[in-house]
Design a protein around this motif. Sequence first.
Motif, PDB file in Angstrom:
ATOM      1  N   LEU A 186       7.353  10.124  -3.273  1.00 23.65           N
ATOM      2  CA  LEU A 186       5.996   9.636  -3.081  1.00 23.65           C
ATOM      3  C   LEU A 186       5.068  10.444  -3.980  1.00 23.65           C
ATOM      4  O   LEU A 186       5.283  11.625  -4.162  1.00 23.65           O
ATOM      5  CB  LEU A 186       5.558   9.850  -1.637  1.00 23.65           C
TER       6      LEU A 186
ATOM      7  N   GLN B  95       4.921  -4.565  -7.870  1.00 22.80           N
ATOM      8  CA  GLN B  95       4.270  -3.259  -7.903  1.00 22.80           C
ATOM      9  C   GLN B  95       5.301  -2.178  -7.618  1.00 22.80           C
ATOM     10  O   GLN B  95       5.415  -1.662  -6.514  1.00 22.80           O
ATOM     11  CB  GLN B  95       3.137  -3.211  -6.900  1.00 22.80           C
ATOM     12  N   ILE B  96       6.022  -1.851  -8.671  1.00 24.65           N
ATOM     13  CA  ILE B  96       7.148  -0.949  -8.511  1.00 24.65           C
ATOM     14  C   ILE B  96       6.673   0.430  -8.067  1.00 24.65           C
ATOM     15  O   ILE B  96       7.322   1.097  -7.266  1.00 24.65           O
ATOM     16  CB  ILE B  96       7.948  -0.894  -9.831  1.00 24.65           C
TER      17      ILE B  96
ATOM     18  N   THR C 187       4.517   1.290  -6.077  1.00 23.96           N
ATOM     19  CA  THR C 187       4.287   1.434  -4.648  1.00 23.96           C
ATOM     20  C   THR C 187       5.516   1.081  -3.825  1.00 23.96           C
ATOM     21  O   THR C 187       5.595   1.406  -2.658  1.00 23.96           O
ATOM     22  CB  THR C 187       3.138   0.517  -4.192  1.00 23.96           C
ATOM     23  N   LYS C 188       6.453   0.417  -4.469  1.00 25.11           N
ATOM     24  CA  LYS C 188       7.611  -0.025  -3.691  1.00 25.11           C
ATOM     25  C   LYS C 188       8.800   0.914  -3.789  1.00 25.11           C
ATOM     26  O   LYS C 188       9.548   1.069  -2.837  1.00 25.11           O
ATOM     27  CB  LYS C 188       8.032  -1.420  -4.162  1.00 25.11           C
ATOM     28  N   MET C 189       8.965   1.511  -4.958  1.00 28.51           N
ATOM     29  CA  MET C 189      10.172   2.310  -5.147  1.00 28.51           C
ATOM     30  C   MET C 189       9.940   3.716  -4.611  1.00 28.51           C
ATOM     31  O   MET C 189       9.850   4.688  -5.345  1.00 28.51           O
ATOM     32  CB  MET C 189      10.514   2.354  -6.634  1.00 28.51           C
ATOM     33  N   ASN C 190       9.816   3.827  -3.320  1.00 24.21           N
ATOM     34  CA  ASN C 190       9.539   5.114  -2.712  1.00 24.21           C
ATOM     35  C   ASN C 190      10.383   5.292  -1.471  1.00 24.21           C
ATOM     36  O   ASN C 190      10.615   4.355  -0.724  1.00 24.21           O
ATOM     37  CB  ASN C 190       8.064   5.201  -2.309  1.00 24.21           C
TER      38      ASN C 190
ATOM     39  N   LYS D 115       2.999   0.209   3.203  1.00 24.38           N
ATOM     40  CA  LYS D 115       4.068   0.274   2.218  1.00 24.38           C
ATOM     41  C   LYS D 115       4.592   1.697   2.106  1.00 24.38           C
ATOM     42  O   LYS D 115       3.856   2.630   2.012  1.00 24.38           O
ATOM     43  CB  LYS D 115       3.532  -0.185   0.865  1.00 24.38           C
TER      44      LYS D 115
ATOM     45  N   GLU E 130       5.228  -5.368   5.762  1.00 24.80           N
ATOM     46  CA  GLU E 130       5.018  -4.102   5.067  1.00 24.80           C
ATOM     47  C   GLU E 130       3.742  -3.413   5.535  1.00 24.80           C
ATOM     48  O   GLU E 130       3.647  -2.191   5.517  1.00 24.80           O
ATOM     49  CB  GLU E 130       4.956  -4.332   3.556  1.00 24.80           C
ATOM     50  N   ASN E 131       2.775  -4.192   5.935  1.00 26.84           N
ATOM     51  CA  ASN E 131       1.506  -3.615   6.366  1.00 26.84           C
ATOM     52  C   ASN E 131       1.309  -3.707   7.870  1.00 26.84           C
ATOM     53  O   ASN E 131       0.193  -3.639   8.361  1.00 26.84           O
ATOM     54  CB  ASN E 131       0.337  -4.302   5.657  1.00 26.84           C
TER      55      ASN E 131
ATOM     56  N   ARG F  60      -0.232   5.981   4.656  1.00 21.90           N
ATOM     57  CA  ARG F  60       0.020   4.908   3.694  1.00 21.90           C
ATOM     58  C   ARG F  60       0.381   5.451   2.329  1.00 21.90           C
ATOM     59  O   ARG F  60      -0.089   6.513   1.922  1.00 21.90           O
ATOM     60  CB  ARG F  60      -1.209   4.014   3.555  1.00 21.90           C
ATOM     61  N   ILE F  61       1.198   4.706   1.619  1.00 17.31           N
ATOM     62  CA  ILE F  61       1.492   5.066   0.243  1.00 17.31           C
ATOM     63  C   ILE F  61       0.378   4.535  -0.656  1.00 17.31           C
ATOM     64  O   ILE F  61      -0.168   5.244  -1.478  1.00 17.31           O
ATOM     65  CB  ILE F  61       2.846   4.482  -0.195  1.00 17.31           C
ATOM     66  N   VAL F  62       0.059   3.257  -0.442  1.00 14.56           N
ATOM     67  CA  VAL F  62      -1.071   2.693  -1.165  1.00 14.56           C
ATOM     68  C   VAL F  62      -2.301   2.941  -0.314  1.00 14.56           C
ATOM     69  O   VAL F  62      -2.489   2.317   0.718  1.00 14.56           O
ATOM     70  CB  VAL F  62      -0.904   1.177  -1.366  1.00 14.56           C
TER      71      VAL F  62
ATOM     72  N   LEU G 143      16.108  -3.694  -5.933  1.00 13.60           N
ATOM     73  CA  LEU G 143      15.336  -2.553  -5.455  1.00 13.60           C
ATOM     74  C   LEU G 143      15.562  -2.324  -3.965  1.00 13.60           C
ATOM     75  O   LEU G 143      15.723  -1.186  -3.516  1.00 13.60           O
ATOM     76  CB  LEU G 143      13.855  -2.805  -5.724  1.00 13.60           C
TER      77      LEU G 143
ATOM     78  N   LEU H 187      17.015   1.124  -2.608  1.00 15.50           N
ATOM     79  CA  LEU H 187      16.300   1.987  -1.679  1.00 15.50           C
ATOM     80  C   LEU H 187      17.106   2.202  -0.409  1.00 15.50           C
ATOM     81  O   LEU H 187      17.127   3.301   0.137  1.00 15.50           O
ATOM     82  CB  LEU H 187      14.923   1.401  -1.361  1.00 15.50           C
TER      83      LEU H 187
END
Lengths: 245, 809
Positions: A126, A224-225, A227-230, A245, B171-172, B427-429, B514, B518
């Motif tokens: 992250l 949106q890699i 933010t997704k690849m975490n 996310k 996701e949210n 949150r990440i974003v 992906l 993951l």
Amino acid sequence: MVIRTDSPVAAAASPTPRDTLCPILSLANNMGASQSEHEFKDLAERTGFSLDQIKNLHQRFKWLTNHQETLRQEDFEKVSHLSLNPIKGQIVKAFFDKRNFGKHEVGLVEEIGFEEFLMVMSHFKLPNKKLTDEDTEDVRTEKLRFLFNMHDTDNDGTITLEEYRHLVEKLLSTCETLEQDTSLAIADAAMLEVARITVGHMEPHEVYEGITFEQFQQILKGVQIETKMNVRFLQMDTTTMRCGK
Amino acid sequence: MACRHLTHLACGWNGEVGRRLVTVTLLAVFLVGTVLPLGAASSPEITVGLNGDHTPHQPNNDHDDHASHNTTKKAFPVLSFDFERIGMPFEISLWVLLASLMKLGFHLTPRLSGIVPESCLLIVVGLLVGGLIKVVGQKPPVLESNLFFLCLLPPIILDAGYFLPIRPFTENMGTILIFAVVGTLWNAFFVGGALYGICQLEGVHLKNYDLLSCLLFGSIISAVDPVAVLAVFEEIHINELLHILVFGESLLNDAVTVVLYHLFEEFAGVGTVTMVDVLLGIVCFLVVSLGGILVGAIYGILAAFTSRFTSHTRVIEPLFVFLYSYMAYLSAEVFHLSGIMALIACGVVMRPYVEANISHKSHTTIKYFLKMWSSVSETLIFIFLGVSTVAGDHNWNWTFVTSTVLLSLVARVLGVVGLTFVINKFRIVKLTTKDQFIIAYGGLRGAIAFSLGYLLDKVHFPMRDMFLTAIITVIFFTVFVQGMTIRPLVDLLAVKKKQETKRSINEEIHTQFLDHLLTGIEDICGHYGHHHWKDKMNRFNKKYVKKCLIAGERSKEPQLIAFYHKMEMKHAIELVESGGNVKLPSALPSTVSMQNIQPKKLQERALPQIPKGREEEIRKILRTNLQKTRQRLQSYNRHTLVVDPYEDGWNEVLLKRKKVIELEKKINQMSNYLTVPAGPPESPTLARARLSSDPQAWSMKPDSDGVPAIKVDLASPQSPPDSVNITDEFGKRSGPPAGGGEEGGLVMKRPHPPPSLSVTAATKEEKGGRRQQQQPEEDEEGRDPQRLMRCLSDPGPSAEEEEDEPFLP
């Protein structure tokens, strides 16, 4: 990017026997807790992980390797869930791919030390702080590069049709009833789509060699890699509370 | 449709002025139209209206009339007037018609719709209609709670639930839940508490208002309204994240609102609240929300299971979706569970399985029906809001109303900012300040609040009128002020807009990759997070659930293949649709084809390109042939919506002869026939892939008639006898093509080669062995119209179908 820094340790790492592969780490293991603490701090600076994360990952690393210094391909067999993963081979391979260690080298290694393990993991880290737009772009490029390298197995800078077919085949490998042709057809259609999006017009005699990294970036613009690849590396073995996310 | 033609005519004739004129006329005519029956129906027994109060003595009257008729012989009435009998349905249709026409007129005036959101305009229309009805001397109908909750709301929510974008939603989820639950609670208590404080102030003269009724009011006014949010947010095209945050909140806060409402309504009668009551309230919340979801999920699974067996009666497939959903909603409402949650859960659960089971046509039907119902409902809701405003008894209290508006704004802003502060830690974003502003500003209130307020009992709540006035003011404020300014603000702040991109197959592949990656990394780290559980769910779903709920082969189909088939289908439809048109809707102006990416056969492929104009011409011809053959091959079946079998047979034969002659002429001018279908680049591959990959499309089982896929292959005139003739003639007249190359010639010798196949010769050769196996099958297909007919009995996508986004989510 942190990962790209060349370190003396990294330079020493090449396909060598187990003992010399990661001298500092083995040193750290020999010299007791305070030394390893110091070592971890060093690693934390270079990889961008927090100390806690490194400790967690180190525990896991030790578990994987049976308290050896280096990790081999066979060690991944211990992870039982991984055997269900259709792209298991690629994932394991990524850990032994020198391109992912943040040095400008290519080729595969037999075994990796903890630092390499961390380096590969750091692609899934992250972001620590709030990112500016440029930082985001950097993170994105780096993550995409990791993905691209996973597909570009022969490191010729392009994902060829063969490689792409292999990828799709692997993705669909969990489905028993599938005809072989379907995955081929999908790969072909996907390749055609890439060519259409990125090149546009082609004369019949021209040949589309394969997907270059720039084209790879282009086709994944919509995903949106960054933010997704975490993966959250803290709180191992627990379900974490997640918001978003 | 006729209306549209008319207006098109008008536009052509008089341009902008004509368009406006038509709109105004339409408006005027139907304003008068709605009022007239009401005016004409001024006799007491015809005030049936939408209030639903039938006149009970109607049969008696009839009887008396009859008796008198029998006794005294009167002249037989040639023309009689009996409006009473049809009054109610007539009025309902009139309202719906008014709503639809308003929507139509609104979209005919692009400049107006650019500034004012539709919802505002509809409310204004409602106000006008209400005023008109009042002027005529009637009592305007009020937005009845039953009408609203049982008829108007469900379609909108089902539409939202069925087409809910699952991925961003899950996701949210955390953020949405926190906004929906904590945010709504905070709003309710803050507004309620602060209002109570204001009521206790000196000089306000509202001292008799107790805390509980204030809290009740707070809970009514605090919930963000899905209808209003949808109406405004769909127009401003905001980015997916913000849309799903605000919209998701508006959907999920229903449970909180329902519980709070019933709780306070109950306690307001009793007057005291104990600790136990609070505890019960929390339990009640869990029961209401989880129970709603459970009821919805059960009905969703039932619907999915039912759709497993509908392959023989395709026409009623869509009905199952609607009925089960509505049943879910009603069943949830029976127990005062959250009906909205039930509907959402039902839609979400049933969709993947139902879609795999039903035919493509049914899918389109569901989509259009849902869109139609929800948009008409929405229009009616806003119009009725306007009408109700005129109709209701108002009790305007400046202090109360202004403080309500201000407080609900303040509460919203404080709530969003405070909650985001907490949420951003996880949150990440991160949600930026801009995002927070839009979330706060997008918290529109709507008809749910009004209906809940309307439901209040006037005996227990003497202040109902004032509440309603305040609620309406808040609704108007949010819908008009916020709804109208949000678009300029979004532009001003440069908030990210939604990207209008279709999901490409590459994105799908890499997204899946992906996901697996993951999951793998999480497994290696021993971290059982999000991806790990999602993977487990998927496995379970694939292993057990899909087998039970999806009929036949498709249950084993991985997601990627399903996606690919959908995409393939879409392309095929586009191909057929664009066949005659000069402009291709989606195909890029590019000419990359299979030969470019498969370099092996390059040397053999030296086909000259056909000029663009000629290519279109050829495509047109092919398309006409396709349509003709299709019409002729369709057999009548009540369950599959096919008409005109073998109609006008002779004429068609004549026509066909003419076509063939024309075709010959064109062929003679043509340099090469073979590259024709290479025009839209994806067609050859797709057609080929369809042949080889979809087992259902070619299976001859009698029950496979519903598989929508088969139509695709008709794009090539391979099978019907008359097109065989045509290709034969090709062969005779034009001889071996000029630069056709080896395989080209080879294909031409065949009596009925599908052109698409011949174009993919490059790929074909590469898979030589397989193709050889397939070839006999295709021949058989060509000779056996009987089989083809069976495949055709569900016509699948037809060229005439206006399908903008076929089958893709």
